[in-house]
Scaffold this active site. Structure first.
Site, PDB file in Angstrom:
ATOM      1  N   PHE A   8       2.645   3.968   1.583  1.00 34.12           N
ATOM      2  CA  PHE A   8       3.879   3.672   0.879  1.00 34.12           C
ATOM      3  C   PHE A   8       4.663   2.664   1.696  1.00 34.12           C
ATOM      4  O   PHE A   8       5.749   2.937   2.170  1.00 34.12           O
ATOM      5  CB  PHE A   8       4.695   4.961   0.684  1.00 34.12           C
ATOM      6  CG  PHE A   8       3.962   5.977  -0.162  1.00 34.12           C
ATOM      7  CD1 PHE A   8       3.901   5.837  -1.548  1.00 34.12           C
ATOM      8  CD2 PHE A   8       3.289   7.027   0.441  1.00 34.12           C
ATOM      9  CE1 PHE A   8       3.201   6.759  -2.328  1.00 34.12           C
ATOM     10  CE2 PHE A   8       2.586   7.942  -0.343  1.00 34.12           C
ATOM     11  CZ  PHE A   8       2.535   7.809  -1.724  1.00 34.12           C
ATOM     12  N   PHE A  58       0.855  -1.200   0.000  1.00 32.82           N
ATOM     13  CA  PHE A  58       0.000   0.000   0.000  1.00 32.82           C
ATOM     14  C   PHE A  58       0.877   1.231   0.000  1.00 32.82           C
ATOM     15  O   PHE A  58       2.093   1.150   0.215  1.00 32.82           O
ATOM     16  CB  PHE A  58      -0.980  -0.004   1.184  1.00 32.82           C
ATOM     17  CG  PHE A  58      -0.341  -0.165   2.521  1.00 32.82           C
ATOM     18  CD1 PHE A  58       0.020   0.939   3.271  1.00 32.82           C
ATOM     19  CD2 PHE A  58      -0.090  -1.431   3.048  1.00 32.82           C
ATOM     20  CE1 PHE A  58       0.617   0.800   4.512  1.00 32.82           C
ATOM     21  CE2 PHE A  58       0.509  -1.577   4.291  1.00 32.82           C
ATOM     22  CZ  PHE A  58       0.862  -0.470   5.023  1.00 32.82           C
TER      23      PHE A  58
END
Ligand code: CUA
Length: 156
Positions: free
Chosen positions: A77, A75
């Site tokens: 980051f 996801f």
């Protein structure tokens, strides 16, 4: 309008080849059911990962012998889990997906390199027979902190 005889021949030849290629691709795709490599598609609702098998339990799980499954969520980051310990010699089948945008899952120093697409689950099996720390990188541009997106796999 005058078209030179040789130009007409080339136009007919070009059009003919186009029809041949489209027919070959079309028959392969629609009549013979050919698909890109990969035996079956595995899809998932990207909004319900936390309640959907196997992503409700991210990380490494033994599935018998020296075989494991690794459920990874990419996801912005980061990855879940962000660090994963793997026993030396383990045969690990990765299941990777994402709830948001397209990411990459590349394990540096191995041939593991997958695109991670929302709604799709990617699978790949790899045997870790060299100890060490493996860096996992996102190689699809996914936003402002794309270059900071990483995880670690520790094999020992
Ligand atoms: Cu995730 Cu770039």
């Amino acid at each position: 309008m005058h078209i030179h005889r040789l130009e007409k021949i080339w136009l007919l030849f070009g059009t003919g080849m186009l029809i041949v290629f489209l027919t070959v691709v079309g028959v392969g795709a629609f009549a013979l059911g050919m698909e890109p490599p990969g035996h079956h598609r595995h899809t998932v609702d990207p909004e319900k990962l936390s309640t959907t098998e196997p992503f409700n339990r991210p990380g490494l799980h033994a599935i018998g012998g020296n075989a494991y499954e690794a459920n990874i969520i990419a996801f912005t980051f980061s990855y879940s889990p962000s660090i994963m310990e793997v026993p030396l010699g383990a045969k690990v089948t990765f299941n990777v997906t994402t709830p948001d945008v397209v990411h990459g899952f590349q394990v540096v120093g191995t041939n593991i390199n997958m695109m991670v697409v929302p709604g799709e689950v990617n699978h790949l099996t790899y045997t870790f027979d060299k100890p060490g720390e493996y860096l996992v990188l996102c190689n699809e541009y996914c936003g402002a902190a794309h270059e900071a997106m990483m995880m670690k796999i520790i094999v020992k």
